[in-house]
Design an enzyme around this catalytic site. Structure first.
Site, PDB file in Angstrom:
ATOM      1  N   GLY A  51      36.174  43.063  37.651  1.00  0.00           N
ATOM      2  CA  GLY A  51      34.788  43.472  37.798  1.00  0.00           C
ATOM      3  C   GLY A  51      33.901  42.356  37.289  1.00  0.00           C
ATOM      4  N   GLU A  52      32.969  42.678  36.426  1.00  0.00           N
ATOM      5  CA  GLU A  52      32.071  41.686  35.833  1.00  0.00           C
ATOM      6  C   GLU A  52      32.212  41.761  34.323  1.00  0.00           C
ATOM      7  OE1 GLU A  52      30.097  39.038  34.499  1.00  0.00           O
ATOM      8  OE2 GLU A  52      30.145  39.022  36.688  1.00  0.00           O
ATOM      9  N   SER A  53      32.839  40.743  33.753  1.00  0.00           N
ATOM     10  CA  SER A  53      33.134  40.774  32.319  1.00  0.00           C
ATOM     11  C   SER A  53      31.863  40.789  31.475  1.00  0.00           C
ATOM     12  CB  SER A  53      34.009  39.570  31.929  1.00  0.00           C
ATOM     13  OG  SER A  53      33.340  38.349  32.190  1.00  0.00           O
ATOM     14  N   CYS A  84      41.851  39.878  36.144  1.00  0.00           N
ATOM     15  CA  CYS A  84      40.637  39.124  36.470  1.00  0.00           C
ATOM     16  C   CYS A  84      39.637  39.192  35.317  1.00  0.00           C
ATOM     17  CB  CYS A  84      40.038  39.621  37.783  1.00  0.00           C
ATOM     18  SG  CYS A  84      38.789  38.493  38.476  1.00  0.00           S
ATOM     19  N   ARG A 117      36.273  30.557  33.346  1.00  0.00           N
ATOM     20  CA  ARG A 117      35.645  31.594  34.176  1.00  0.00           C
ATOM     21  C   ARG A 117      35.302  31.042  35.555  1.00  0.00           C
ATOM     22  NH1 ARG A 117      30.792  34.754  31.559  1.00  0.00           N
ATOM     23  NH2 ARG A 117      30.968  35.604  33.645  1.00  0.00           N
ATOM     24  N   ILE A 148      38.971  37.049  43.430  1.00  0.00           N
ATOM     25  CA  ILE A 148      37.551  37.309  43.663  1.00  0.00           C
ATOM     26  C   ILE A 148      36.770  36.831  42.438  1.00  0.00           C
ATOM     27  CG2 ILE A 148      35.799  39.058  44.143  1.00  0.00           C
ATOM     28  CD1 ILE A 148      37.996  40.809  45.323  1.00  0.00           C
ATOM     29  N   ARG A 149      36.008  35.761  42.578  1.00  0.00           N
ATOM     30  CA  ARG A 149      35.318  35.143  41.434  1.00  0.00           C
ATOM     31  C   ARG A 149      36.283  35.025  40.258  1.00  0.00           C
ATOM     32  NH1 ARG A 149      30.032  37.809  39.447  1.00  0.00           N
ATOM     33  NH2 ARG A 149      30.101  35.950  38.125  1.00  0.00           N
ATOM     34  N   HIS A 260      43.767  40.308  41.579  1.00  0.00           N
ATOM     35  CA  HIS A 260      43.475  41.745  41.654  1.00  0.00           C
ATOM     36  C   HIS A 260      44.635  42.513  42.306  1.00  0.00           C
ATOM     37  CE1 HIS A 260      39.083  41.979  40.679  1.00  0.00           C
ATOM     38  NE2 HIS A 260      39.160  40.688  40.947  1.00  0.00           N
ATOM     39  N   GLU A 262      45.209  45.593  42.120  1.00  0.00           N
ATOM     40  CA  GLU A 262      44.741  46.927  42.512  1.00  0.00           C
ATOM     41  C   GLU A 262      44.138  46.962  43.910  1.00  0.00           C
ATOM     42  OE1 GLU A 262      41.043  44.995  40.846  1.00  0.00           O
ATOM     43  OE2 GLU A 262      43.215  44.914  40.541  1.00  0.00           O
TER      44      GLU A 262
END
Length: 283
Positions: A51-53, A84, A117, A148-149, A260, A262
């Protein structure tokens, strides 16, 4: 006598937590969403999703109940898997500043790795590539790693088992960070490292420096504690700047993957973590 299903929590502040729940349940686990410290009671392991850490860090460290402190304690006792963004949160050291972060991003820590990152680029640079399968997997085929990123692990400390590596070219922003680090190292300059942080400072005429952002027992941040550390970065290929970076590690009951799992229909990594949890319960 049938085997008791492990109960695995999934951090549900932001990111792909529901997808992780579906995968874990597909391999025979029970799951529960974790949003508060009290949600950690009674679970056998936890997944910190992609997600977004930054967003997770802001949510997890605000309010009267500090979820990050509870997760730090939990992750040192029971099986914990970060994917991630979750891998970033578990890293002890991290480079690659975000324009929206001030004074550094507090991490959970626990895994002795240096993470870069967004090594693989922005959201639009997302891709899939073959990665090593989990250890002990009877299927000799590679695993479909979705990035993804995504971050990459540059170095792993003593006792950290490297489970997978890939060769990939860093994105432009990551390449700048790595180049500046390499220049400081080659000049023999003191490299100030972080402990449980993400704070890359750029100062005019002075290159890069780092701030430490740690959470003490009172829940307050401690900053500017510095120490020297030797860094060895993965070498870059001539022309392409591609480097062999680490995408999966394990130390004890802590597992990290840069990709990822998942988001695929391949549940082998979830099965691997489920086995980690079961072995911990039976020990």
């Amino acid at each position: 006598m049938s085997e008791v299903q492990p109960l695995i929590g999934v951090l549900a502040l932001q990111g792909a937590f529901e997808e992780h729940q579906e995968c874990l349940e597909a391999v025979g686990c029970k799951t529960v969403q974790v949003k508060r410290p009290c949600d950690l009671e009674g679970i056998d392991g936890i997944v910190l999703p992609g997600g977004e850490s930054t967003a997770m860090g802001l949510i997890g460290t605000t309010g009267g109940q500090n979820l990050w402190l509870a997760l730090q304690e939990f992750s040192r006792q029971k099986p914990t898997w970060g994917t991630c963004a979750g891998m970033i949160l578990l890293a002890e050291k991290c480079v690659g500043a975000s324009a929206v972060i001030e004074d550094g991003q507090s991490l959970i820590g626990g895994m002795d790795v240096l993470v870069c990152r967004n090594y693989f680029g922005s959201q639009i640079s997302s891709f899939e590539m073959p990665t090593p399968a989990p250890p002990g997997d009877s299927d000799e085929s590679t695993y479909p790693g979705i990035f993804i990123r995504a971050p990459a692990i540059l170095t792993a400390g003593p006792g950290v088992e490297v489970l997978g590596k890939v060769v990939a070219t860093p994105c432009r922003q990551a390449a700048v960070v790595l180049q500046e680090l390499e220049q400081k190292i080659s000049r023999g300059e003191k490299v100030v490292m972080m402990g449980v942080i993400d704070a890359l400072d750029r100062t005019r005429g002075e290159g890069i420096s780092y701030k430490e952002v740690k959470i003490d027992d009172s829940g307050e941040e401690k900053k500017d504690t510095e120490y020297e550390s030797t860094i060895e970065l993965p070498g870059a290929a001539d022309g392409s700047n591609a480097r062999e970076v680490i995408c999966a590690v394990r130390k004890g009951n802590t597992l990290c993957t840069a990709f990822h799992p998942e988001l695929t229909r391949d549940h082998r990594w979830h099965s691997y973590f489920s086995t980690m949890v079961k072995e911990f319960k039976s020990a």
